[in-house]
Design a protein around this motif. Structure first.
Motif, PDB file in Angstrom:
ATOM      1  N   ARG A  27     -18.848  36.891 -25.905  1.00 37.49           N
ATOM      2  CA  ARG A  27     -17.461  36.638 -26.310  1.00 37.49           C
ATOM      3  C   ARG A  27     -16.532  37.645 -25.641  1.00 37.49           C
ATOM      4  NH1 ARG A  27     -18.693  35.493 -32.679  1.00 37.49           N
ATOM      5  NH2 ARG A  27     -19.343  33.325 -32.387  1.00 37.49           N
ATOM      6  N   ARG A  28     -16.926  38.911 -25.660  1.00 42.42           N
ATOM      7  CA  ARG A  28     -16.102  39.928 -25.004  1.00 42.42           C
ATOM      8  C   ARG A  28     -15.979  39.622 -23.519  1.00 42.42           C
ATOM      9  NH1 ARG A  28     -18.718  43.501 -28.666  1.00 42.42           N
ATOM     10  NH2 ARG A  28     -20.446  43.805 -27.232  1.00 42.42           N
ATOM     11  N   ALA A  29     -17.083  39.340 -22.881  1.00 46.07           N
ATOM     12  CA  ALA A  29     -17.092  39.125 -21.438  1.00 46.07           C
ATOM     13  C   ALA A  29     -16.244  37.926 -21.030  1.00 46.07           C
ATOM     14  CB  ALA A  29     -18.525  38.949 -20.945  1.00 46.07           C
ATOM     15  N   PHE A  30     -16.466  36.791 -21.668  1.00 47.94           N
ATOM     16  CA  PHE A  30     -15.775  35.575 -21.257  1.00 47.94           C
ATOM     17  C   PHE A  30     -14.297  35.559 -21.615  1.00 47.94           C
ATOM     18  CE2 PHE A  30     -20.145  33.607 -21.344  1.00 47.94           C
ATOM     19  CZ  PHE A  30     -20.204  33.344 -19.973  1.00 47.94           C
ATOM     20  N   THR A  31     -13.892  36.307 -22.616  1.00 48.31           N
ATOM     21  CA  THR A  31     -12.482  36.319 -22.979  1.00 48.31           C
ATOM     22  C   THR A  31     -11.711  37.405 -22.241  1.00 48.31           C
ATOM     23  OG1 THR A  31     -12.924  37.668 -24.938  1.00 48.31           O
ATOM     24  CG2 THR A  31     -12.806  35.280 -25.252  1.00 48.31           C
ATOM     25  N   GLN A  32     -12.414  38.337 -21.614  1.00 49.98           N
ATOM     26  CA  GLN A  32     -11.728  39.423 -20.924  1.00 49.98           C
ATOM     27  C   GLN A  32     -11.803  39.332 -19.403  1.00 49.98           C
ATOM     28  OE1 GLN A  32     -13.366  42.978 -22.669  1.00 49.98           O
ATOM     29  NE2 GLN A  32     -12.570  42.475 -24.688  1.00 49.98           N
ATOM     30  N   ARG A  33     -12.712  38.523 -18.886  1.00 50.47           N
ATOM     31  CA  ARG A  33     -12.876  38.418 -17.430  1.00 50.47           C
ATOM     32  C   ARG A  33     -13.011  36.955 -17.026  1.00 50.47           C
ATOM     33  NH1 ARG A  33     -16.209  42.463 -18.985  1.00 50.47           N
ATOM     34  NH2 ARG A  33     -18.152  41.350 -18.677  1.00 50.47           N
ATOM     35  N   PRO A  34     -12.655  36.646 -15.779  1.00 50.90           N
ATOM     36  CA  PRO A  34     -12.859  35.271 -15.295  1.00 50.90           C
ATOM     37  C   PRO A  34     -14.347  34.904 -15.323  1.00 50.90           C
ATOM     38  CG  PRO A  34     -11.451  36.509 -13.792  1.00 50.90           C
ATOM     39  CD  PRO A  34     -11.997  37.493 -14.792  1.00 50.90           C
TER      40      PRO A  34
END
Length: 191
Positions: A27-34
């Motif tokens: 969740r952190r990765a996909f919402t903060q980076r392309p």
């Protein structure tokens, strides 16, 4: 599976492990980076697990993204109450999920405000699985407007709890938070 820890208020909480930790990291990765910049290895490192475990639970990156973009289970939990107590139930659920360190059930959509296709999918799924579903549950007029306002209240609560991790809201009981916050939600529910 969770590992007992102690939170800032000294209460016992559970740090997520395994599948739950992977979902939080994703969740952190996909919402903060392309999407193209996100890797299974980076998610695994953030979650404290092996890349093989991520693949075992979710398969490819695309399947993991689809799990992150699924608000259905959160909506099931949030809306699992009779209408006359739905406002209180939603507040207790948001607080309970956060305090169990499973993350916020909805807040990831706030970080999807960019113009990337993946972020657009997060917003669309949120509208379909949370706002539209809530609209269908509500009685009376202005149901769609009231559903959007309820969603905004829930996102605001999640943001407040996140911003003030060591503040007064972290020391208040879930019941007290519901006493203060739920009446506004219940007024919007209309029951």
């Amino acid at each position: 599976m969770t590992v007992p820890t102690t939170d800032a208020a000294g209460a016992r909480a559970s740090a997520p492990t395994g599948r739950d930790a992977i979902l939080l990291a994703a969740r952190r990765a996909f919402t903060q980076r392309p999407y193209a910049d996100v890797t299974i290895r980076a998610i695994a490192a953030d979650a404290g697990v092996s890349a093989a475990l991520v693949v075992k639970h979710f398969g490819r990156k695309e399947e993991l993204f689809n799990a992150v973009a699924d608000f259905g289970p959160a909506a099931d939990e949030l809306f699992d109450a009779p209408l006359d107590g739905l406002g209180r139930h939603m507040v207790l659920t948001v607080v309970g999920v956060r305090r169990a360190q499973r993350g916020d059930p909805l807040l990831r959509v706030v970080f999807s405000l960019g113009n990337q296709d993946e972020r657009s999918l997060l917003r669309e799924r949120f509208r379909e699985q949370v706002t539209a579903r809530l609209t269908d549950l509500l009685p009376g007029g202005d149901r769609a407007l009231r559903a959007e306002l309820i969603a905004g209240h829930l996102l605001g609560l999640g943001a407040t709890l996140s911003l003030h991790r060591d503040g007064a809201s972290s020391r208040a009981t879930a019941e007290h938070l519901a006493d203060l916050y739920a009446p506004a939600l219940q007024r919007l529910v209309g029951s």
